[in-house]
Scaffold this motif. Structure first.
Motif, PDB file in Angstrom:
ATOM      1  N   TYR A  82       2.701   7.085  -4.834  1.00 27.02           N
ATOM      2  CA  TYR A  82       2.311   7.490  -6.189  1.00 27.02           C
ATOM      3  C   TYR A  82       1.086   8.398  -6.169  1.00 27.02           C
ATOM      4  CZ  TYR A  82       0.987   7.256 -11.105  1.00 27.02           C
ATOM      5  OH  TYR A  82       0.650   7.589 -12.387  1.00 27.02           O
ATOM      6  N   ALA A  83       0.189   8.161  -5.208  1.00 20.01           N
ATOM      7  CA  ALA A  83      -1.094   8.879  -5.206  1.00 20.01           C
ATOM      8  C   ALA A  83      -0.994  10.285  -4.622  1.00 20.01           C
ATOM      9  CB  ALA A  83      -2.128   8.076  -4.427  1.00 20.01           C
ATOM     10  N   ASN A 130       0.820  -1.212   0.000  1.00 16.86           N
ATOM     11  CA  ASN A 130       0.000   0.000   0.000  1.00 16.86           C
ATOM     12  C   ASN A 130       0.855   1.264   0.000  1.00 16.86           C
ATOM     13  OD1 ASN A 130      -2.585   1.468   0.332  1.00 16.86           O
ATOM     14  ND2 ASN A 130      -1.761   1.953   2.350  1.00 16.86           N
ATOM     15  N   ASN A 167       1.466   2.547  -3.490  1.00 11.34           N
ATOM     16  CA  ASN A 167       0.301   3.255  -4.028  1.00 11.34           C
ATOM     17  C   ASN A 167       0.146   4.640  -3.406  1.00 11.34           C
ATOM     18  OD1 ASN A 167      -0.364   0.974  -5.585  1.00 11.34           O
ATOM     19  ND2 ASN A 167      -1.527   0.073  -3.891  1.00 11.34           N
ATOM     20  N   TYR A 224       8.559  -0.732  -3.875  1.00 15.23           N
ATOM     21  CA  TYR A 224       8.043  -1.623  -4.920  1.00 15.23           C
ATOM     22  C   TYR A 224       8.110  -3.073  -4.473  1.00 15.23           C
ATOM     23  CZ  TYR A 224       7.412  -3.874  -9.450  1.00 15.23           C
ATOM     24  OH  TYR A 224       6.963  -4.666 -10.480  1.00 15.23           O
TER      25      TYR A 224
END
Length: 397
Positions: free
Chosen positions: A339-340, A333, A336, A362
């Protein structure tokens, strides 16, 4: 908010450790049970701790030797051997766990100290709503302790109660024992020998159960804290305002913090890899051998004992695999989240740090079996599949 991060690197999650922290509540159980078997998490290591460790190892070794002697004795039926193997599995698991815990005790102490050093304050846990990690772990601890207590009582008290019942109903005391042992002298021939072996089996069984309980609780406590830290990192990343000048320093602190958690996870795997292997491997055998015992004409009490053992083993495997799955999920998570968050508004230097963070996250943090396979809920399916295959072989034997 961000200036506070830059003034105190790595301390945004440590600011209340010494005065107001839930760390003691996370570790009180493992510390207490480890002390019983001679593993010290609170230096200095006293002579009493060392004596407890020697007595524990010697007791488990002697119990395992007596159980192996029982299996090697000629004339045993397959039903007797299968019942003996199911109980001997616990002895083997506890013996393997205590040896590896002793071998890794310095790394265990180091990991314990590092987790203590970075544990967030109670106020910070409330601010980011992290209390659910402690609440869930507390329920797991209570469940494990109650299973340990009830199984120990039933397996140790039942043979004695049954022997007295036989004395009352038939006039003959049957000298039933808690486990399957080879005896150099027949226990029926000497009351002193009988009392000695009942006492020894009770003590050794208590030591074996305490080893398994303490190792599992320490593993689950450590993983729970890793989950807490990963969630805290994720929330702090989402709070970042890349357009602000102090965001670059805040992100550097997060990267350092995540690296520290990554190294701690590596230590946890190094400490408990052998313990996880023993637990998952033995579970396949215990589940199938216990189920096999229920195929025969058994009493209600005996069936209850076996079912309780099955539930205990299933619980242990399910919780281990669940924690492994949650650790991998929480770690993935982070990728994500990185990146978010609104990183396009950041400076080129900030974007380079974001790229470094994405590369680091990653590959997820996870529990693994000696670096070969990750422990997730898929592992649970594999354990149950292996148990059924062994059970099918036993059933046709």
């Amino acid at each position: 908010m961000h200036s506070h991060w830059q003034k105190i690197p790595l301390s945004f999650a440590m600011n209340g450790v010494q005065q107001n922290s839930n760390f003691q509540r996370f570790t009180a159980g493992p510390v207490k049970y480890f002390k019983i078997i001679g593993i010290c998490l609170q230096p200095p290591e006293t002579l009493r701790i060392k004596c407890s460790r020697f007595i524990t190892v010697a007791s488990i070794f002697l119990m395992l030797a007596h159980q192996i002697g029982y299996l090697l004795t000629p004339g045993r039926t397959f039903a007797e051997q299968s019942a003996a193997v199911a109980l001997m599995n616990y002895t083997t698991v506890s013996f393997g766990k205590i040896l590896f815990l002793i071998y890794n005790r310095h790394l265990l102490l180091k990991s314990h100290g590092q987790l203590k050093a970075i544990h967030p304050s109670v106020e910070l846990e409330r601010q980011y709503k992290l209390e659910h990690h402690l609440l869930f772990y507390a329920r797991v601890e209570i469940l494990l302790y109650r299973f340990f207590k009830y199984i120990l009582i039933i397996y140790l008290v039942y043979p004695i109660v049954q022997s007295f019942y036989d004395l009352w109903s038939t006039g003959v005391y049957t000298y039933l024992m808690p486990s399957f042992y080879w005896y150099p002298v027949r226990v029926e021939e000497s009351l002193l020998v009988y009392l000695f072996y009942v006492s020894f089996q009770s003590f050794a069984s208590y030591c074996a159960g305490t080893i398994i309980l303490s190792a599992d609780l320490c593993l689950f406590s450590s993983v729970s804290q890793l989950l807490l830290h990963l969630e805290l990192i994720a929330q702090r990343i989402l709070e970042l305002q890349p357009a602000e000048s102090d965001s670059l320093g805040a992100l550097k602190v997060i990267i350092e913090y995540h690296q520290r958690i990554f190294m701690l996870a590596h230590d946890v795997n190094a400490i408990f890899a052998a313990s996880i292997i023993f637990s998952l491997t033995s579970s396949s055998f215990i589940l199938c051998f216990s189920a096999y015992q229920l195929l025969g004409d058994v009493s209600f009490i005996f069936a209850l004992k076996v079912l309780l053992l099955l539930c205990y083993e299933m619980k242990q495997v399910v919780i281990t695999c669940y924690y492994g799955d949650k650790l991998m999920e929480s770690s993935l998570n982070l990728f994500n989240v990185v990146y978010a968050h609104n990183w396009p508004d950041g400076s080129p230097a900030y974007k380079r740090l974001v790229l470094i963070m994405m590369i680091r996250t990653y590959r997820p943090i996870c529990l693994n079996v000696a670096g070969i396979a990750d422990v997730t809920l898929i592992t649970l399916k594999q354990v149950l599949s292996a148990s059924y295959q062994i059970f099918a072989v036993l059933k046709t034997a």
